[in-house]
Design a protein around this motif. Structure first.
Motif, PDB file in Angstrom:
ATOM      1  N   VAL A  75       0.854  -1.184   0.000  1.00  0.00           N
ATOM      2  CA  VAL A  75       0.000   0.000   0.000  1.00  0.00           C
ATOM      3  C   VAL A  75       0.893   1.238   0.000  1.00  0.00           C
ATOM      4  N   PRO A 110      -4.339  -5.589  -1.604  1.00  0.00           N
ATOM      5  CA  PRO A 110      -3.917  -4.275  -1.100  1.00  0.00           C
ATOM      6  C   PRO A 110      -5.052  -3.277  -0.926  1.00  0.00           C
ATOM      7  N   GLY A 111      -6.034  -3.279  -1.839  1.00  0.00           N
ATOM      8  CA  GLY A 111      -7.122  -2.303  -1.749  1.00  0.00           C
ATOM      9  C   GLY A 111      -7.981  -2.503  -0.522  1.00  0.00           C
ATOM     10  N   ALA A 159      -6.071  -1.746   2.746  1.00  0.00           N
ATOM     11  CA  ALA A 159      -5.943  -0.338   3.137  1.00  0.00           C
ATOM     12  C   ALA A 159      -7.147   0.117   3.946  1.00  0.00           C
TER      13      ALA A 159
END
Length: 266
Positions: A189, A235-236, A239
């Motif tokens: 991220v 990763p999205g 986050a």
């Protein structure tokens, strides 16, 4: 005895104001991370106001990720003010080994004695002038390879030095600690490491022990990442989960997940 929960509770109670002079990529995420953990971020970098604001803030974080000459001037003015009034300040030497401009800027900032330095292994090695194979902001050195550089920097500056990676290493030149929490999704991220330096500043805002406060910041951040990864698909989603986990982090979670080694001997 180290009590991370006590440091976290103090941060919640005081809600410190943290001034950031950070890179363009990190601003939004760093602000959201600070809000999630209970601090108040201020992205103040104009040279016309940095000195005035640095005299009012509870902590300062300086990040050299996207340098420009006016920002370097602002960084120096803010750090000088922080040192003058006794405000803790954190230095994040992003990609310090990449260019002469970064190395020169970092050398001037080191002269202003940061309370804490946080970087990856290649950054810490380069900052200590021991050479580095770093590629941009990425670290190609192991945390273990940077331990002696971190100790040397801590002795040089009189501050705390944190080398973050798969296992974080922390030292003030006398004490040392290793934090084995965290998750492999964290470096996936953008700017999550930069935001961590702001969290270190927030924990330093109200403390009598800079080493333990910095350690509490590393522990809280790493454990939040470990917990968030349990419900992330990539990763999205990580986050988002990370911000939610920081917001809900408590002492019981820290006690459950903590993997820490500490030593008073170097």
């Amino acid at each position: 005895m180290f009590d991370c929960a006590a440091h976290l509770d103090r941060l919640y109670q005081t809600a410190p104001l943290v001034q950031h002079i950070t890179n363009h990529v990190a601003m939004n995420l760093a602000a959201n991370v600070l809000l999630a953990i209970g601090a108040s971020p201020a992205m103040v970098h104009a040279k016309e106001e940095v000195e005035e604001f640095a005299a009012l803030t509870d902590a300062l974080c300086i990040n050299i990720g996207t340098l420009s000459a006016p920002w370097v001037e602002s960084m120096q003015l803010a750090a000088k003010t922080a040192r003058h009034v006794g405000t803790p300040w954190v230095f994040d030497p992003v990609a310090v080994g990449a260019t002469a401009f970064r190395r020169e800027t970092a050398a001037r900032l080191l002269e202003l004695k940061p309370t804490a330095i946080r970087g990856n292994a290649s950054e810490i090695i380069a900052l200590a002038a021991q050479g580095s194979a770093g590629r941009g902001v990425d670290s190609t050195d192991s945390v273990e390879a940077a331990e002696q550089a971190a100790i040397a920097l801590a002795n040089q500056t009189g501050g705390v030095v944190a080398v973050t990676g798969p296992v974080d290493f922390l030292t003030d030149g006398k004490r040392q600690a290793k934090v084995a929490n965290g998750h492999a999704l964290m470096p996936r991220v953008t700017a999550l490491g930069c935001a961590q330096s702001g969290v270190v500043a927030a924990f330093l805002a109200d403390t009598e022990d800079n080493f333990e406060a910095t350690l509490a910041a590393l522990v809280s951040y790493a454990i939040a990442g470990e917990i968030a990864a349990q419900r992330a698909q990539g990763p999205g989603s990580f986050a988002v989960a990370f911000l939610d986990t920081l917001y809900r982090l408590d002492g019981q979670q820290i006690d459950t997940y903590l993997r820490l080694e500490m030593s008073d001997e170097i």
